[in-house]
Design a protein around this motif. Sequence first.
Motif, PDB file in Angstrom:
ATOM      1  N   GLU A 127     146.909  77.743  98.979  1.00  0.00           N
ATOM      2  CA  GLU A 127     145.826  77.774  99.968  1.00  0.00           C
ATOM      3  C   GLU A 127     144.995  76.490  99.893  1.00  0.00           C
ATOM      4  N   ALA A 128     144.609  76.149  98.662  1.00  0.00           N
ATOM      5  CA  ALA A 128     143.755  74.966  98.470  1.00  0.00           C
ATOM      6  C   ALA A 128     144.459  73.704  98.931  1.00  0.00           C
ATOM      7  N   SER A 129     145.784  73.665  98.780  1.00  0.00           N
ATOM      8  CA  SER A 129     146.462  72.417  99.125  1.00  0.00           C
ATOM      9  C   SER A 129     146.511  72.208 100.635  1.00  0.00           C
ATOM     10  N   VAL A 130     146.413  73.293 101.398  1.00  0.00           N
ATOM     11  CA  VAL A 130     146.265  73.130 102.852  1.00  0.00           C
ATOM     12  C   VAL A 130     144.957  72.389 103.135  1.00  0.00           C
ATOM     13  N   SER A 131     143.872  72.868 102.516  1.00  0.00           N
ATOM     14  CA  SER A 131     142.592  72.155 102.659  1.00  0.00           C
ATOM     15  C   SER A 131     142.715  70.729 102.168  1.00  0.00           C
ATOM     16  N   PHE A 132     143.349  70.578 101.020  1.00  0.00           N
ATOM     17  CA  PHE A 132     143.417  69.250 100.420  1.00  0.00           C
ATOM     18  C   PHE A 132     144.116  68.265 101.341  1.00  0.00           C
ATOM     19  N   GLU A 133     145.157  68.723 101.999  1.00  0.00           N
ATOM     20  CA  GLU A 133     145.855  67.848 102.949  1.00  0.00           C
ATOM     21  C   GLU A 133     144.900  67.387 104.043  1.00  0.00           C
ATOM     22  N   ASN A 134     144.084  68.306 104.536  1.00  0.00           N
ATOM     23  CA  ASN A 134     143.124  67.931 105.580  1.00  0.00           C
ATOM     24  C   ASN A 134     142.069  66.963 105.053  1.00  0.00           C
ATOM     25  N   ILE A 135     141.596  67.255 103.866  1.00  0.00           N
ATOM     26  CA  ILE A 135     140.604  66.379 103.244  1.00  0.00           C
ATOM     27  C   ILE A 135     141.172  64.964 103.118  1.00  0.00           C
ATOM     28  N   ALA A 136     142.393  64.894 102.599  1.00  0.00           N
ATOM     29  CA  ALA A 136     143.025  63.594 102.379  1.00  0.00           C
ATOM     30  C   ALA A 136     143.196  62.852 103.703  1.00  0.00           C
ATOM     31  N   LYS A 137     143.636  63.588 104.714  1.00  0.00           N
ATOM     32  CA  LYS A 137     143.827  62.970 106.022  1.00  0.00           C
ATOM     33  C   LYS A 137     142.499  62.407 106.529  1.00  0.00           C
ATOM     34  N   ASP A 138     141.442  63.208 106.403  1.00  0.00           N
ATOM     35  CA  ASP A 138     140.118  62.775 106.876  1.00  0.00           C
ATOM     36  C   ASP A 138     139.622  61.551 106.110  1.00  0.00           C
ATOM     37  N   LEU A 139     139.729  61.622 104.798  1.00  0.00           N
ATOM     38  CA  LEU A 139     139.132  60.556 103.987  1.00  0.00           C
ATOM     39  C   LEU A 139     139.881  59.243 104.121  1.00  0.00           C
ATOM     40  N   LEU A 140     141.183  59.340 104.417  1.00  0.00           N
ATOM     41  CA  LEU A 140     141.998  58.123 104.474  1.00  0.00           C
ATOM     42  C   LEU A 140     142.360  57.755 105.907  1.00  0.00           C
ATOM     43  N   VAL A 141     141.610  58.289 106.857  1.00  0.00           N
ATOM     44  CA  VAL A 141     141.936  58.067 108.263  1.00  0.00           C
ATOM     45  C   VAL A 141     141.909  56.587 108.640  1.00  0.00           C
ATOM     46  N   ALA A 142     141.130  55.799 107.907  1.00  0.00           N
ATOM     47  CA  ALA A 142     141.011  54.371 108.212  1.00  0.00           C
ATOM     48  C   ALA A 142     142.248  53.576 107.785  1.00  0.00           C
ATOM     49  N   LEU A 143     143.151  54.215 107.039  1.00  0.00           N
ATOM     50  CA  LEU A 143     144.347  53.501 106.568  1.00  0.00           C
ATOM     51  C   LEU A 143     145.593  53.986 107.300  1.00  0.00           C
ATOM     52  N   SER A 144     146.424  53.046 107.703  1.00  0.00           N
ATOM     53  CA  SER A 144     147.694  53.406 108.330  1.00  0.00           C
ATOM     54  C   SER A 144     148.618  54.013 107.278  1.00  0.00           C
ATOM     55  N   THR A 145     149.650  54.695 107.764  1.00  0.00           N
ATOM     56  CA  THR A 145     150.620  55.284 106.840  1.00  0.00           C
ATOM     57  C   THR A 145     151.199  54.234 105.902  1.00  0.00           C
ATOM     58  N   SER A 146     151.522  53.075 106.463  1.00  0.00           N
ATOM     59  CA  SER A 146     152.160  52.070 105.603  1.00  0.00           C
ATOM     60  C   SER A 146     151.160  51.517 104.589  1.00  0.00           C
ATOM     61  N   GLN A 147     149.917  51.435 104.983  1.00  0.00           N
ATOM     62  CA  GLN A 147     148.906  51.006 104.002  1.00  0.00           C
ATOM     63  C   GLN A 147     148.795  52.028 102.875  1.00  0.00           C
ATOM     64  N   GLN A 148     148.859  53.280 103.245  1.00  0.00           N
ATOM     65  CA  GLN A 148     148.785  54.327 102.233  1.00  0.00           C
ATOM     66  C   GLN A 148     149.998  54.268 101.304  1.00  0.00           C
ATOM     67  N   GLU A 149     151.150  53.996 101.899  1.00  0.00           N
ATOM     68  CA  GLU A 149     152.361  53.885 101.082  1.00  0.00           C
ATOM     69  C   GLU A 149     152.248  52.726 100.098  1.00  0.00           C
ATOM     70  N   ARG A 150     151.752  51.610 100.619  1.00  0.00           N
ATOM     71  CA  ARG A 150     151.594  50.444  99.737  1.00  0.00           C
ATOM     72  C   ARG A 150     150.604  50.746  98.616  1.00  0.00           C
ATOM     73  N   LEU A 151     149.558  51.508  98.966  1.00  0.00           N
ATOM     74  CA  LEU A 151     148.559  51.865  97.971  1.00  0.00           C
ATOM     75  C   LEU A 151     149.186  52.690  96.848  1.00  0.00           C
ATOM     76  N   VAL A 152     150.008  53.643  97.233  1.00  0.00           N
ATOM     77  CA  VAL A 152     150.683  54.459  96.222  1.00  0.00           C
ATOM     78  C   VAL A 152     151.567  53.582  95.338  1.00  0.00           C
ATOM     79  N   ASP A 153     152.257  52.624  95.947  1.00  0.00           N
ATOM     80  CA  ASP A 153     153.097  51.706  95.173  1.00  0.00           C
ATOM     81  C   ASP A 153     152.266  50.907  94.181  1.00  0.00           C
ATOM     82  N   VAL A 154     151.142  50.417  94.673  1.00  0.00           N
ATOM     83  CA  VAL A 154     150.262  49.621  93.821  1.00  0.00           C
ATOM     84  C   VAL A 154     149.763  50.470  92.645  1.00  0.00           C
ATOM     85  N   TYR A 155     149.367  51.693  92.938  1.00  0.00           N
ATOM     86  CA  TYR A 155     148.888  52.574  91.875  1.00  0.00           C
ATOM     87  C   TYR A 155     149.984  52.821  90.845  1.00  0.00           C
ATOM     88  N   ALA A 156     151.229  52.923  91.331  1.00  0.00           N
ATOM     89  CA  ALA A 156     152.336  53.169  90.403  1.00  0.00           C
ATOM     90  C   ALA A 156     152.445  52.056  89.361  1.00  0.00           C
TER      91      ALA A 156
END
Lengths: 140, 140
Positions: free
Chosen positions: B108-137
């Motif tokens: 249940e919480a992860s449904v909310s979490f997905e929405n939260i994440a989408k809202d908070l990261l709305v300023a970043l494109s999908t590819s920017q988000q992907e690059r961010l995950v790579d950088v964090y790795a």
Amino acid sequence: MTKKTISASCLIQNALIASRLARKVENRLSVHGLSFTEYLVMDYLDNAPHKAVPRIALAEHVGMSASGVTRLLAPMEKNHLVDKVANQRDARQSLVKLSETGQRVFNEASVSFENIAKDLLVALSTSQQERLVDVYAKLI
Amino acid sequence: MTKKTISASCLIQNALIASRLARKVENRLSVHGLSFTEYLVMDYLDNAPHKAVPRIALAEHVGMSASGVTRLLAPMEKNHLVDKVANQRDARQSLVKLSETGQRVFNEASVSFENIAKDLLVALSTSQQERLVDVYAKLI
DNA sequence: CATATATACTTGCTTAATCAATTAAATGTG
DNA sequence: CACATTTAATTGATTAAGCAAGTATATATG
């Protein structure tokens, strides 16, 4: 095992990485008698050299509550790292600025901080770091 | 005003942004009765579906101390979100796994979490988000 | 095999930060 | 101008998490 969107992964990784990095920074800054938060505050004050800043602006910047700032600054004032300055225009506000001692301590600590940052981010190229800063700017 | 390297800016921005994001996540997850840390723990456990995991591995993953994990899990056990399982091979370890209730709450919480994440990261494109995950790795 | 060392937690104590309530000053409205 | 509302900061009480010390078990060495 639940499937995750990229946004969710991103937000989770951000939190995990940030807490690891913060811990390491904390450890290494401790030789200067400063916490990471104190360093962040001093960095903000250092960038506002002439103006003393209202505590509320500081709270806003570092993402803390007003009471958090009060409690953080209290020992810093006692140790003469920061000075409390009255605002002539508004008696409710009390402004904060780096003291001379505080400026010196900050200058010393920032030498360490530069090394810490270099060490912790060694896996990222300069351009990756620049892109990261750009990305963070969009999230403010 | 002290000059700063890109690494230092990056490390500072990372800390500031992460604490802002964490605060917002915290607020919005609270409707599920979960803290962000609890959510991170449950996410980790959800990704280790068959294996119950040693508390120490959990601590390592979420970047907490062993005692932090003990204290975090205690109320979660009491609320039957997680179960404590003995390790037959090593009596020192006690393993943790999501309970059935815990799994449901997490879903249940992860449904909310997905929405939260989408809202908070709305300023970043999908590819920017992907690059961010790579950088964090690279920073793990 | 016995003893030393290392590992996995847990517990006591401390600290940093939060929220809610409070105080005091500034601003806006009838 | 008086009174309501908003804003800035502080204080009391609570909470999450850390470190250091303690306990129990496992592993390694003489």
